[in-house]
Design an enzyme around this catalytic site. Structure first.
Site, PDB file in Angstrom:
ATOM      1  N   HIS A 325       0.799  -1.221   0.000  1.00  0.00           N
ATOM      2  CA  HIS A 325       0.000   0.000   0.000  1.00  0.00           C
ATOM      3  C   HIS A 325       0.835   1.276   0.000  1.00  0.00           C
ATOM      4  O   HIS A 325       0.279   2.362  -0.009  1.00  0.00           O
ATOM      5  CB  HIS A 325      -0.897  -0.022   1.239  1.00  0.00           C
ATOM      6  CG  HIS A 325      -0.065  -0.015   2.490  1.00  0.00           C
ATOM      7  ND1 HIS A 325       0.706  -1.101   2.868  1.00  0.00           N
ATOM      8  CD2 HIS A 325       0.177   0.946   3.407  1.00  0.00           C
ATOM      9  CE1 HIS A 325       1.370  -0.801   3.968  1.00  0.00           C
ATOM     10  NE2 HIS A 325       1.064   0.435   4.317  1.00  0.00           N
ATOM     11  N   ASP A 326       2.167   1.155   0.068  1.00  0.00           N
ATOM     12  CA  ASP A 326       3.037   2.336   0.073  1.00  0.00           C
ATOM     13  C   ASP A 326       3.792   2.500  -1.238  1.00  0.00           C
ATOM     14  O   ASP A 326       4.624   3.397  -1.360  1.00  0.00           O
ATOM     15  CB  ASP A 326       4.095   2.214   1.193  1.00  0.00           C
ATOM     16  CG  ASP A 326       3.502   2.332   2.581  1.00  0.00           C
ATOM     17  OD1 ASP A 326       2.471   3.009   2.733  1.00  0.00           O
ATOM     18  OD2 ASP A 326       4.081   1.745   3.513  1.00  0.00           O
TER      19      ASP A 326
END
Ligand code: NOJ
Length: 554
Positions: A325-326
Site C-alpha cells: 500500500h506504500d
C-alpha cells in the site's frame, strides 16, 4: 514449526477491497463477501492494513484505540466472524501493529496534554533549545520538521511521520507493557500473525542530538539501534513468542542485512521475517524518492543477490514482495503496461515467488493492476504525496514536472479500489469511492477469471510453494550475475542432487544467455513457464522470449 517457507501471504487494504454498505469505503463485511475469491487463490494468511479506531490522517496508521474496530470498517462482531470464516478455509490472520507512534487523538496523548505525568512519559517531549530553536533538527519522513508544539506548553513532541502521529517512547517500560497487552488481546481473538510497522525506528538515541543534516547520518540516530533487538526479544517473550504458530514480520525502514539476520534468525527469538525496501529504490534518482527515472536493472540484481545469498548464509528470512500500500504498482515500474502486461506480471511474480523467503501478494497484483491515470493533483488523497507536490514546487520544479513525479510515485497508486468488474466504480461500491479507479475497463477480476492468465499463474506459483521442497526450503545462489537482461538463480538442497533453475527476462526483447558449464547438456523438466514450453535438453545457450519466466528442474 510453522513451515514458513511453504506459506504465501495475501495483503488486503480494507479501505479499498470491497464496500458492502455503499459508503465509498471498503469494510470487513465486504471482505467476508469475497472469501470465495481468496479461497480460489489458496493463500495461507492475510495481512490486513489497520482497521482500528483512527482519524485516518494516515489511513489508519494513526491509531486512536488499539482495541476497537473503526466503525467505518465494521464492528468487533464482524471481525470475529471474519476470523472464524477464514479459519474454516484454513487462512490465518495477520494484523498490522503500529507502535512506533499513536494518533494524537489517542487517550494517552490526550491525557499527556492534560498534564498527566504518567502519560507525558509515553512521548518524547522536549523544550526548545536555549536559542528558541526546535529541540533538534530531525526531519519528518513526510516532510518538514519532526517536532510539533505540544498544546499550549513550552514543549514539543517528536513525530517521525505526520504531526498527528506522535512517537511513543519505548524506553519507558510502561509503554512496552501497554504494547504487549494489545498484542495479547488480539491473540486471544485467534490472531496468529502480526506485522510490526516501522519497528526498527523504535530505539531512538535518547539524547535526541542534532544530526549533521545528512539524512543517512540522521537515520542512524534512530534506526536499527542495538536496543531495538532487545525490545523485540522482550516483546517476543511477552506475547507472540508463546504461540508456536505465530508468524511475524517487521517492517524495517532503511535497514541492513546484518540487522535483518538478527531480526529474523530463529535463534535470536525476535521475528519470523523482515520487509526491507532496498530493491524498491532502484528507480530513485540519487536515492531521492520524489524523482522520476527508469529503474536500474543491474542494481536490482545486485541487491537481490546480496539480500538473498547473505540472508541465506546467516539463516535470516526475507519477506518477498514487489507491491504494497506504500508503493506504486511494480508492473508500472519494472514491467510493461502494454502488450506484455500479462507476461511481465508473470515474470515479476516468478522472480520473487521462487526465491528464498515468504512471498506476499498485494490485492490486485494477481490480476495485473497498474497505476491509475489521474490528470489532477486533486484526485490524490495521500498526505505524503500532497506534501511532496508542494515541496517539489518550492524547490523550483514546475507544476507539470512535480505532478509527473507524484503520479509515478504516489502511494495512492496502489491504494486505488480493487477492480472487481468494468463498471463505473469497478464493482467496488455503488457510490463514488474514496479514491477513483481509472482503468477497470481494461483490468478487472471478472475478465481476468474469464479469460486472463495472470490469476491462474499465481495459483500455480502458490501450489509450487506448497509442494516443492526446493522452493520452500532450498538455499539460493544467483548466476548470470553480469547479464544485462536476465535475472537467474538456482535453488538447491544440501542432500539432494536435483536443482531448480530460474530464469527471468526483464525486457521486451528476446535474449540469449550462455549457461554455466555445470548446467549445460542436461535434461530439464519444466516446473513453470509463462510461455508454452516443453521439457528441454539444455545446450550451451538458452534463448528467452520477451518477459519470459522459466523455472526448470535438472
Ligand atoms: C509504514 C506504513 O506502511 C505506512 O503506510 C505508514 O504511513 C508509515 N509506516 C507510518 O505508520
Amino acid at each position: 514449526m510453522n513451515n514458513l517457507g511453504q506459506k504465501v501471504i495475501y495483503q488486503i487494504y480494507p479501505k479499498s477491497f470491497y464496500d458492502s454498505n455503499n459508503d465509498g469505503i471498503g469494510d470487513l463485511p465486504g471482505i467476508i463477501q469475497k472469501l470465495d475469491y481468496i479461497k480460489k487463490l489458496n493463500v495461507d494468511m492475510i495481512w490486513f492494513n489497520p482497521f482500528f479506531v483512527s482519524p485516518q490522517h494516515d489511513n489508519g496508521y494513526d491509531i486512536a484505540n488499539y482495541y476497537e474496530i473503526d466503525s467505518r470498517f465494521g464492528t468487533m462482531a464482524d471481525f470475529e466472524e471474519l476470523v472464524a470464516k477464514l479459519k474454516e478455509i484454513n487462512v490465518g490472520v495477520m494484523l498490522d501493529m503500529v507502535f512506533n507512534h499513536c494518533s494524537t487523538d489517542h487517550e494517552w496523548f490526550q491525557k499527556a496534554l492534560a498534564g498527566d505525568e504518567k502519560y507525558r512519559k509515553f512521548f518524547y517531549l522536549r523544550k526548545a533549545k536555549p536559542d528558541g530553536s526546535l529541540p533538534n533538527n530531525w526531519q519528518s519522513k513526510f516532510g518538514g520538521s519532526a517536532w510539533a508544539k505540544f498544546g499550549d506548553t513550552d514543549y514539543y513532541y517528536l513525530h517521525l511521520y505526520d504531526p498527528t502521529q506522535a512517537d511513543l517512547d519505548w524506553h519507558n517500560p510502561e509503554v512496552r507493557k501497554e504494547i504487549y497487552r494489545v498484542i495479547n488481546f488480539w491473540r486471544q481473538k485467534g490472531v496468529h500473525g502480526f506485522r510490526f510497522d516501522v519497528i526498527n525506528v523504535t530505539g531512538k538515541d535518547e539524547r535526541l542530538i542534532d544530526s549533521t543534516g545528512d539524512i543517512a547520518q540522521e537515520k542512524s540516530l534512530y534506526t536499527d539501534t542495538p536496543i531495538v533487538h532487545q525490545y523485540l526479544k522482550e516483546m517476543n517473550q511477552a506475547s507472540f513468542g508463546q504461540d508456536p504458530n505465530s508468524i511475524t514480520v517487521g517492517e524495517m525502514s532503511s535497514t541492513t542485512i546484518a540487522n535483518s539476520i538478527k531480526y529474523s534468525n530463529p535463534n535470536e527469538h525476535e521475528l519470523s521475517m523482515v520487509f526491507n525496501f532496498h530493491h524498491l529504490k532502484v528507480d530513485y534518482q540519487n536515492g531521492e524518492k520524489w524523482t522520476k527515472a527508469p529503474f536500474d536493472f543491474m542494481k536490482l540484481k545486485q541487491l537481490f543477490t546480496q539480500w538473498q545469498e547473505e540472508m541465506d548464509q546467516g539463516a535470516g528470512w526475507n519477506a518477498l514482495f514487489w507491491n504494497n500500500h506504500d508503493q506504486p504498482w511494480a508492473l508500472s515500474r519494472f514491467g510493461d503496461t502494454g502488450i506484455y502486461r500479462e507476461k511481465s506480471a508473470e515474470m515479476l511474480a516468478t522472480t520473487i515467488h521462487l526465491m528464498r523467503g515468504t512471498p506476499y501478494i498485494y490485492m490486485g497484483e494477481e490480476i495485473g493492476m497498474i497505476d491509475p491515470d489521474y490528470s489532477s493533483i486533486d484526485s490524490y488523497i495521500d498526505v505524503e504525496c500532497k506534501n511532496a507536490f508542494k515541496e517539489l514546487q518550492q524547490k523550483g520544479i514546475s507544476e507539470k514536472q512535480a505532478f509527473d513525479i507524484v503520479k509515478s510515485k504516489s502511494r495512492d497508486n496502489s491504494r486505488v479500489p480493487m477492480h472487481w468488474d468494468s463498471s463505473q466504480y469497478a464493482g467496488f461500491s455503488s457510490v463514488t469511492p474514496w479514491l477513483m479507479p481509472t482503468d477497470q475497463d481494461q483490468i478487472n477480476v471478472k475478465d481476468e477469471l474469464a479469460h486472463g492468465e495472470i490469476f491462474n499463474y499465481y495459483q500455480n506459483l502458490i501450489k509450487l510453494r506448497h509442494n516443492e521442497e526446493l522452493i520452500s526450503d532450498g538455499h539460493i545462489r544467483m548466476f548470470l550475475k553480469d547479464d544485462p537482461q536476465v535475472l537467474a538463480y538456482e535453488r538447491f538442497l544440501d542432500d539432494q542432487p536435483s536443482k531448480l533453475l530460474v530464469f527471468n527476462n526483464f525486457y521486451g526483447q528476446s535474449h540469449t544467455v550462455t549457461l554455466p558449464k555445470a548446467f549445460q547438456k542436461q535434461a530439464a523438466q519444466v516446473v513453470i513457464s509463462n510461455y508454452d514450453q516443453q521439457d528441454i535438453n539444455l545446450q550451451e545457450t538458452l534463448t528467452l522470449r520477451p518477459y519470459e519466466a522459466l523455472a526448470i528442474k535438472i
